[in-house]
Design a protein around this motif. Structure first.
Motif, PDB file in Angstrom:
ATOM      1  N   THR A  42       0.850  -1.196   0.000  1.00 18.21           N
ATOM      2  CA  THR A  42       0.000   0.000   0.000  1.00 18.21           C
ATOM      3  C   THR A  42       0.889   1.250   0.000  1.00 18.21           C
ATOM      4  O   THR A  42       1.945   1.264   0.616  1.00 18.21           O
ATOM      5  N   ALA A  90       1.287   4.978   1.213  1.00 17.77           N
ATOM      6  CA  ALA A  90       0.760   5.933   2.193  1.00 17.77           C
ATOM      7  C   ALA A  90       1.323   7.317   1.876  1.00 17.77           C
ATOM      8  O   ALA A  90       2.540   7.494   1.819  1.00 17.77           O
ATOM      9  N   ILE A 128      -8.136   5.653  -0.305  1.00 17.80           N
ATOM     10  CA  ILE A 128      -8.724   5.902   1.018  1.00 17.80           C
ATOM     11  C   ILE A 128      -8.120   7.191   1.573  1.00 17.80           C
ATOM     12  O   ILE A 128      -6.916   7.424   1.448  1.00 17.80           O
ATOM     13  N   ASP A 129      -8.980   8.007   2.179  1.00 16.17           N
ATOM     14  CA  ASP A 129      -8.511   9.222   2.853  1.00 16.17           C
ATOM     15  C   ASP A 129      -8.867   9.046   4.326  1.00 16.17           C
ATOM     16  O   ASP A 129     -10.058   8.916   4.652  1.00 16.17           O
ATOM     17  N   THR A 130      -7.875   9.010   5.195  1.00 15.46           N
ATOM     18  CA  THR A 130      -8.177   8.688   6.601  1.00 15.46           C
ATOM     19  C   THR A 130      -9.087   9.746   7.241  1.00 15.46           C
ATOM     20  O   THR A 130      -9.909   9.420   8.088  1.00 15.46           O
ATOM     21  N   VAL A 166     -12.559   8.765   6.375  1.00 14.70           N
ATOM     22  CA  VAL A 166     -12.979   7.567   7.120  1.00 14.70           C
ATOM     23  C   VAL A 166     -13.388   7.961   8.540  1.00 14.70           C
ATOM     24  O   VAL A 166     -14.437   7.556   9.046  1.00 14.70           O
ATOM     25  N   ALA A 178      -8.227   4.104  11.522  1.00 23.36           N
ATOM     26  CA  ALA A 178      -8.401   4.217  10.061  1.00 23.36           C
ATOM     27  C   ALA A 178      -7.101   3.827   9.342  1.00 23.36           C
ATOM     28  O   ALA A 178      -7.131   3.163   8.299  1.00 23.36           O
ATOM     29  N   ASP A 204      -6.716  -0.017   9.604  1.00 27.06           N
ATOM     30  CA  ASP A 204      -7.667  -0.699   8.722  1.00 27.06           C
ATOM     31  C   ASP A 204      -7.221  -0.590   7.263  1.00 27.06           C
ATOM     32  O   ASP A 204      -7.350  -1.533   6.496  1.00 27.06           O
ATOM     33  N   ALA A 205      -6.698   0.575   6.884  1.00 23.40           N
ATOM     34  CA  ALA A 205      -6.229   0.747   5.495  1.00 23.40           C
ATOM     35  C   ALA A 205      -5.060  -0.200   5.223  1.00 23.40           C
ATOM     36  O   ALA A 205      -4.969  -0.802   4.147  1.00 23.40           O
ATOM     37  N   MET A 227      -5.998  -3.808   4.371  1.00 23.69           N
ATOM     38  CA  MET A 227      -6.687  -4.056   3.085  1.00 23.69           C
ATOM     39  C   MET A 227      -5.694  -4.510   2.021  1.00 23.69           C
ATOM     40  O   MET A 227      -4.498  -4.311   2.172  1.00 23.69           O
ATOM     41  N   CYS A 231      -3.548  -0.552  -1.637  1.00 21.81           N
ATOM     42  CA  CYS A 231      -4.343   0.600  -2.058  1.00 21.81           C
ATOM     43  C   CYS A 231      -3.456   1.835  -1.945  1.00 21.81           C
ATOM     44  O   CYS A 231      -2.256   1.726  -1.683  1.00 21.81           O
ATOM     45  N   VAL A 267      -3.411   5.312   0.314  1.00 26.04           N
ATOM     46  CA  VAL A 267      -4.081   5.963   1.438  1.00 26.04           C
ATOM     47  C   VAL A 267      -3.437   7.327   1.702  1.00 26.04           C
ATOM     48  O   VAL A 267      -2.215   7.428   1.819  1.00 26.04           O
TER      49      VAL A 267
END
Ligand code: S3P
Length: 202
Positions: free
Chosen positions: A32, A34, A59-61, A64, A91, A94-95, A98, A101, A103
């Motif tokens: 991922t 970041a 994903i944008d913390t 979230v 958040a 959790d990202a 996954m 992705c 984030v």
């Protein structure tokens, strides 16, 4: 059968080292991504575009945290910064759990205790950098929904910027935004991360 009769000859140390390095690189770039950096540097815009280019979820913390709590960031800060930080940490975790992705983290997430170690170990951490003089010009607009800027003098925000610089410096990759527009920065990162160009992870 003698070794020299086999079709596959044993690899030299150099070939093995290269293969190991290529393997490590492949594992690393499948992590991922970041995106970290100070408030207002464009983490969400670059992150979203990077996710599109890499064909990964974004994903944008901050989003979230707000969705899960049903409250805005200023409302959460009113109850105490620690309330926001706890939700933010969840958040982030959790990202990371996954599939790979992109984030975008809130500006303070990477500087929280243990966060840099967690992210550097599990993600590729990209630091978006903008000099403070550029951020300074946006302070009035940023203050609208950022409790750590609202009501503070520019020098106080600059102190926060400087205090966080040491943790951002630990990122694997750095992109300086004034020389890139959002699309260019994301394209450069995407090229690097899809292994068309070997990055210098610093
Ligand atoms: C914060 C940055 C904000 C948001 C919150 C706290 C910080 O996110 O998470 O206001 O501590 O720097 P952005 O960096 O997206 O503005």
């Amino acid at each position: 059968m003698a070794l020299e009769d086999t079709a596959v000859s044993p690899a030299t140390d150099e070939q093995l080292a290269w293969r190991n390095q290529a393997d490590t690189h492949r594992r690393f770039i499948s992590r991922t991504v970041a995106v970290v950096g100070f408030m207002g540097v464009g983490k969400t815009s670059v992150g979203r575009e990077l996710a599109r280019l890499l064909d990964r979820p974004f994903i944008d913390t901050d989003d979230v945290v707000q969705e899960r709590s049903g409250q805005s960031i200023p409302e959460l800060f009113e109850q105490g910064e620690h309330i926001f930080r706890k939700l933010e940490r969840e958040a982030v975790e959790d990202a990371l759990a996954m599939p790979p992705c992109v984030v975008a983290l809130g500006g303070g997430a990477f500087s929280q205790p243990g966060a840099a170690e967690l992210l550097l170990g599990k993600a590729i951490v990209v630091h978006l950098y903008i000099p403070f003089r550029v951020i300074r010009r946006q302070l009035d607009a940023l203050a609208v929904d950022r409790p750590l800027i609202r009501g503070r003098q520019p020098w106080q925000v600059q102190d926060l910027f400087l205090a966080r610089a040491a943790s951002y410096r630990r990122a694997h990759v750095r992109v300086c935004l004034p020389r890139h527009d959002v699309g260019e920065a994301a394209a450069e990162l995407a090229a690097m991360l899809s292994a068309r160009r070997r990055p210098d992870y610093g």
